[in-house]
Write an enzyme that holds these catalytic residues in place. Structure first.
Site, PDB file in Angstrom:
ATOM      1  N   HIS A  72       0.835  -1.157  -0.159  1.00  0.00           N
ATOM      2  CA  HIS A  72      -0.002  -0.020  -0.015  1.00  0.00           C
ATOM      3  C   HIS A  72       0.955   1.128  -0.069  1.00  0.00           C
ATOM      4  CE1 HIS A  72      -4.075  -1.790   1.603  1.00  0.00           C
ATOM      5  NE2 HIS A  72      -3.552  -2.433   0.359  1.00  0.00           N
ATOM      6  N   TYR A 200      -9.441   5.309   7.117  1.00  0.00           N
ATOM      7  CA  TYR A 200      -9.576   5.648   8.810  1.00  0.00           C
ATOM      8  C   TYR A 200     -10.782   6.697   8.691  1.00  0.00           C
ATOM      9  CZ  TYR A 200      -5.260   3.442   9.828  1.00  0.00           C
ATOM     10  OH  TYR A 200      -4.111   2.366  10.100  1.00  0.00           O
ATOM     11  N   PRO A 292      -4.102   0.614  18.635  1.00  0.00           N
ATOM     12  CA  PRO A 292      -4.000   0.143  17.552  1.00  0.00           C
ATOM     13  C   PRO A 292      -3.985   1.007  16.235  1.00  0.00           C
ATOM     14  CG  PRO A 292      -5.848  -0.650  18.122  1.00  0.00           C
ATOM     15  CD  PRO A 292      -5.244  -0.244  19.138  1.00  0.00           C
ATOM     16  N   LYS A 296       1.000   0.218  15.057  1.00  0.00           N
ATOM     17  CA  LYS A 296       2.559   0.183  15.463  1.00  0.00           C
ATOM     18  C   LYS A 296       2.913  -1.064  16.269  1.00  0.00           C
ATOM     19  CE  LYS A 296       4.314   3.775  13.431  1.00  0.00           C
ATOM     20  NZ  LYS A 296       4.074   2.718  12.118  1.00  0.00           N
ATOM     21  N   TYR A 384       3.872   6.833   9.844  1.00  0.00           N
ATOM     22  CA  TYR A 384       3.021   5.544   9.333  1.00  0.00           C
ATOM     23  C   TYR A 384       3.780   4.512   8.946  1.00  0.00           C
ATOM     24  CZ  TYR A 384      -1.109   2.844   8.496  1.00  0.00           C
ATOM     25  OH  TYR A 384      -2.109   2.003   8.569  1.00  0.00           O
TER      26      TYR A 384
HETATM   27  P1  RFL Z   1       1.781 -11.440  22.026  1.00  0.00           P
HETATM   28  O1  RFL Z   1       1.246 -11.564  20.547  1.00  0.00           O
HETATM   29  O2  RFL Z   1       0.709 -11.061  23.236  1.00  0.00           O
HETATM   30  O3  RFL Z   1       2.471 -12.726  22.509  1.00  0.00           O
HETATM   31  C1  RFL Z   1       2.747 -13.202  23.741  1.00  0.00           C
HETATM   32  C2  RFL Z   1       2.821 -14.568  24.016  1.00  0.00           C
HETATM   33  O4  RFL Z   1       3.280 -14.728  25.515  1.00  0.00           O
HETATM   34  C3  RFL Z   1       2.541 -15.881  25.891  1.00  0.00           C
HETATM   35  N1  RFL Z   1       2.651 -15.922  27.308  1.00  0.00           N
HETATM   36  C4  RFL Z   1       3.350 -16.853  28.080  1.00  0.00           C
HETATM   37  N2  RFL Z   1       3.884 -17.866  27.706  1.00  0.00           N
HETATM   38  C5  RFL Z   1       4.495 -18.726  28.399  1.00  0.00           C
HETATM   39  N3  RFL Z   1       4.678 -18.271  29.877  1.00  0.00           N
HETATM   40  C6  RFL Z   1       3.724 -17.493  30.280  1.00  0.00           C
HETATM   41  N4  RFL Z   1       3.905 -17.194  31.676  1.00  0.00           N
HETATM   42  C7  RFL Z   1       3.219 -16.458  29.377  1.00  0.00           C
HETATM   43  N5  RFL Z   1       2.557 -15.477  29.506  1.00  0.00           N
HETATM   44  C8  RFL Z   1       1.946 -15.146  28.203  1.00  0.00           C
HETATM   45  C9  RFL Z   1       0.942 -15.630  25.325  1.00  0.00           C
HETATM   46  O5  RFL Z   1       0.303 -16.695  25.486  1.00  0.00           O
HETATM   47  C10 RFL Z   1       1.358 -15.227  23.984  1.00  0.00           C
HETATM   48  O6  RFL Z   1       1.303 -16.166  23.046  1.00  0.00           O
HETATM   49  O7  RFL Z   1       2.878 -10.483  22.204  1.00  0.00           O
HETATM   50  P2  RFL Z   1       4.047 -10.167  21.207  1.00  0.00           P
HETATM   51  O8  RFL Z   1       4.806 -11.369  20.407  1.00  0.00           O
HETATM   52  O9  RFL Z   1       4.982  -9.203  21.548  1.00  0.00           O
HETATM   53  O10 RFL Z   1       3.273  -9.337  19.903  1.00  0.00           O
HETATM   54  C11 RFL Z   1       2.858  -8.058  20.026  1.00  0.00           C
HETATM   55  C12 RFL Z   1       1.585  -8.242  18.966  1.00  0.00           C
HETATM   56  O11 RFL Z   1       0.762  -9.444  19.122  1.00  0.00           O
HETATM   57  C13 RFL Z   1       0.939  -7.027  19.245  1.00  0.00           C
HETATM   58  O12 RFL Z   1       1.726  -5.743  19.267  1.00  0.00           O
HETATM   59  C14 RFL Z   1      -0.154  -6.459  17.851  1.00  0.00           C
HETATM   60  O13 RFL Z   1      -1.021  -7.580  17.803  1.00  0.00           O
HETATM   61  C15 RFL Z   1      -0.746  -5.103  18.135  1.00  0.00           C
HETATM   62  N6  RFL Z   1      -1.736  -4.850  16.909  1.00  0.00           N
HETATM   63  C16 RFL Z   1      -1.319  -4.419  15.861  1.00  0.00           C
HETATM   64  N7  RFL Z   1       0.149  -3.995  15.400  1.00  0.00           N
HETATM   65  C17 RFL Z   1       0.634  -3.502  14.086  1.00  0.00           C
HETATM   66  O14 RFL Z   1       1.745  -3.502  14.316  1.00  0.00           O
HETATM   67  N8  RFL Z   1      -0.279  -3.440  13.407  1.00  0.00           N
HETATM   68  C18 RFL Z   1      -1.643  -3.382  13.358  1.00  0.00           C
HETATM   69  O15 RFL Z   1      -2.244  -3.031  12.501  1.00  0.00           O
HETATM   70  C19 RFL Z   1      -2.260  -3.852  14.779  1.00  0.00           C
HETATM   71  N9  RFL Z   1      -3.385  -4.037  14.870  1.00  0.00           N
HETATM   72  C20 RFL Z   1      -3.052  -5.123  17.111  1.00  0.00           C
HETATM   73  C21 RFL Z   1      -3.955  -4.470  16.241  1.00  0.00           C
HETATM   74  C22 RFL Z   1      -3.637  -5.744  18.188  1.00  0.00           C
HETATM   75  C23 RFL Z   1      -4.904  -5.728  18.501  1.00  0.00           C
HETATM   76  N10 RFL Z   1      -5.566  -6.437  19.664  1.00  0.00           N
HETATM   77  C24 RFL Z   1      -6.631  -7.460  19.856  1.00  0.00           C
HETATM   78  C25 RFL Z   1      -4.757  -6.285  20.914  1.00  0.00           C
HETATM   79  C26 RFL Z   1      -5.298  -4.811  16.152  1.00  0.00           C
HETATM   80  C27 RFL Z   1      -5.838  -5.551  17.444  1.00  0.00           C
HETATM   81  C28 RFL Z   1      -7.268  -5.615  17.366  1.00  0.00           C
HETATM   82  C1  PHB Z   2      -5.868  -4.467  10.902  1.00  0.00           C
HETATM   83  O1  PHB Z   2      -5.803  -4.639   9.726  1.00  0.00           O
HETATM   84  O2  PHB Z   2      -6.165  -5.031  11.617  1.00  0.00           O
HETATM   85  C2  PHB Z   2      -5.330  -3.016  11.417  1.00  0.00           C
HETATM   86  C3  PHB Z   2      -4.982  -2.215  10.210  1.00  0.00           C
HETATM   87  C4  PHB Z   2      -4.537  -0.746  10.698  1.00  0.00           C
HETATM   88  C5  PHB Z   2      -4.529  -0.391  11.845  1.00  0.00           C
HETATM   89  C6  PHB Z   2      -5.086  -1.191  13.218  1.00  0.00           C
HETATM   90  C7  PHB Z   2      -5.465  -2.540  12.526  1.00  0.00           C
HETATM   91  O3  PHB Z   2      -4.252   0.624  12.208  1.00  0.00           O
END
Ligand code: RFL
Ligand code: PHB
Length: 389
Positions: A72, A200, A292, A296, A384
């Site tokens: 994109h 957005y 989110p 980032k 971004y």
């Molecule tokens: P995670 O993915 O939370 O993984 C942590 C893992 O640790 C395990 N754990 C344990 N394991 C062993 N012993 C224990 N005591 C433990 N305690 C926990 C857990 O089970 C888990 O599997 O962290 P990690 O790896 O640092 O990854 C981070 C990302 O997952 C997170 O930052 C992103 O998903 C955030 N996020 C987005 N980030 C982006 O860069 N671009 C996006 O578009 C974006 N959209 C989003 C998002 C997060 C969202 N939610 C639901 C929080 C959209 C949403 C809706």
């Molecule tokens: C997504 O596709 O899940 C998504 C994209 C952009 C954002 C947050 C989430 O800023």
């Protein structure tokens, strides 16, 4: 059991670190609380910066990303009847890639399994000891038995609710937090996206985001009050509100269909300092959370792992401690900038319940300024697509 680096958590941070270290010949053991299926089933991020895509290629996980990832060059912002496209390519010569966190996780898991990386699933870590000594002891349970892993270093990649951060003494750890008075309701559906890039939207009912996972799968979000649950939102109610908030022009192109996943995530900003304590490193969501809105979270996790993998490789290859000493400061400089950007995007695009007429005037002016100023658009674009390492 003994290893060089013990990794707590098998989300994107832990899997990527395990992959990069094992490629460099460093022995690792990964301990994940959940099952592989559970980890793969979490629908989260969708947008990757080039720092993240380059690192995945370095990890030998670029084939599917390059074949299926959608490049994109810009994004749309609809603001209360007005519209703007931020042209990343023109403004900063860069792009982002749409490739779901689920796919990133699957590619890394497959690569680690194929390379024989030692990983225990359904193996929660319960105790961390010896952080200031020569060896760290991680106690975990697996198959009903308690086990101990001894390691030279431990990487806490265990997310916001993990045990790693809690092992840093309260006298050392400083945390910064902002909890926002709303969440995002997200819906995944197998219908084509309404636009070729993300949209957005700030509407007087609240925020909406039209995102995607592929040319045939959309991910849509709307801002909802914290007290609401997914049961309050039938698919019909979601799509109607989503279309209203995206505005009439965009809504015309919105295709609707049954949801295949629906969840609500509260929004929060959080930073923990320092990100290293003795032989323990915090990485990814274990150390910081961003709302989110700026896409980032996953990207920050990847940049932490870039710093951490290089620091540990330099230690084991050349006995050099310099990058380990700098790890926390190097990461935090980038973390705080992404925290600022995500807070700013959130402030621009959401409806805050307590905002008065003055606040609405400022928000409107922020958008008008963005629309009229190439300099302001460049600031958005360079943040971004991801600030340099
Ligand atoms: P995670 O993915 O939370 O993984 C942590 C893992 O640790 C395990 N754990 C344990 N394991 C062993 N012993 C224990 N005591 C433990 N305690 C926990 C857990 O089970 C888990 O599997 O962290 P990690 O790896 O640092 O990854 C981070 C990302 O997952 C997170 O930052 C992103 O998903 C955030 N996020 C987005 N980030 C982006 O860069 N671009 C996006 O578009 C974006 N959209 C989003 C998002 C997060 C969202 N939610 C639901 C929080 C959209 C949403 C809706
Ligand atoms: C997504 O596709 O899940 C998504 C994209 C952009 C954002 C947050 C989430 O800023």
């Amino acid at each position: 059991m003994r290893t060089q680096v013990g990794i707590i958590g098998g989300g994107p941070s832990g899997l990527l670190l395990a992959r990069l270290l094992s490629l460099a010949g460093i022995r690792v053991v990964l301990l994940e609380r959940q099952s592989p299926g559970y980890v793969l089933g979490r629908i989260r991020a969708g947008i990757l910066e080039t720092i993240a895509t380059d690192l995945l290629r370095e990890a030998g996980c670029g084939t599917r990303l390059d074949a299926e990832g959608l490049v994109h060059d810009g994004t749309f912002i609809n603001f209360q009847g007005d519209g703007l496209r931020i042209d990343f390519k023109d403004l900063v010569g860069r792009h982002v890639t749409v490739y779901g966190q689920t796919e990133v996780t699957r590619d890394l898991m497959d690569a680690n399994t194929a390379a024989g990386v030692e990983a225990f699933y359904e193996a929660p870590v319960t105790r961390i000891e010896g952080l200031q000594g020569d060896r760290v002891r991680l106690t975990f349970t697996h198959g009903g038995a308690e086990k101990v892993l001894e390691c030279g270093f431990v990487a806490a990649c265990d997310g916001y609710h993990g045990v790693g951060r809690a092992a840093i003494p309260a006298s050392v750890l400083k945390t910064y937090e902002r909890v926002y008075p709303f969440g995002w309701l997200g819906v995944l559906a197998d219908v084509p996206p309404c636009a070729h890039e993300l949209v957005y939207a700030n509407h007087r009912n609240g925020f909406a985001l039209a995102s995607m996972r592929s040319p045939t799968r959309v991910r849509g979000y709307i801002q909802v009050p914290l007290h609401e649950t997914v049961d309050d939102w039938s698919d019909e109610r979601f799509w109607a509100e989503y279309k209203t908030r995206l505005g009439p022009e965009t809504a015309k192109a919105v295709a609707t269909g049954p949801s295949i996943e629906k969840s609500i995530a509260p929004l929060r900003s959080f930073v923990a300092e320092p990100m290293r304590y003795g032989r323990l490193f915090l990485a990814g969501d274990a150390a910081h959370i961003v709302p989110p809105t700026g896409a980032k979270g996953l990207n920050l996790a990847a940049s932490d792992i870039r710093y951490l993998s290089r620091a540990l490789i330099a230690h084991y290859a050349n006995n050099s401690h310099d990058l380990i000493e700098r790890y926390s400061a190097d990461c935090l400089a980038r973390v705080w900038k992404a925290t600022r950007f995500s807070w700013w995007m959130t402030t621009l695009l959401h409806r805050f319940p307590e905002t008065d007429a003055f606040g609405h005037g400022l928000q409107r002016t922020e958008f008008d300024y963005l629309k009229s100023s190439r300099a302001a658009q460049t600031v958005l674009a360079e943040n971004y697509v991801g600030l340099p390492i």
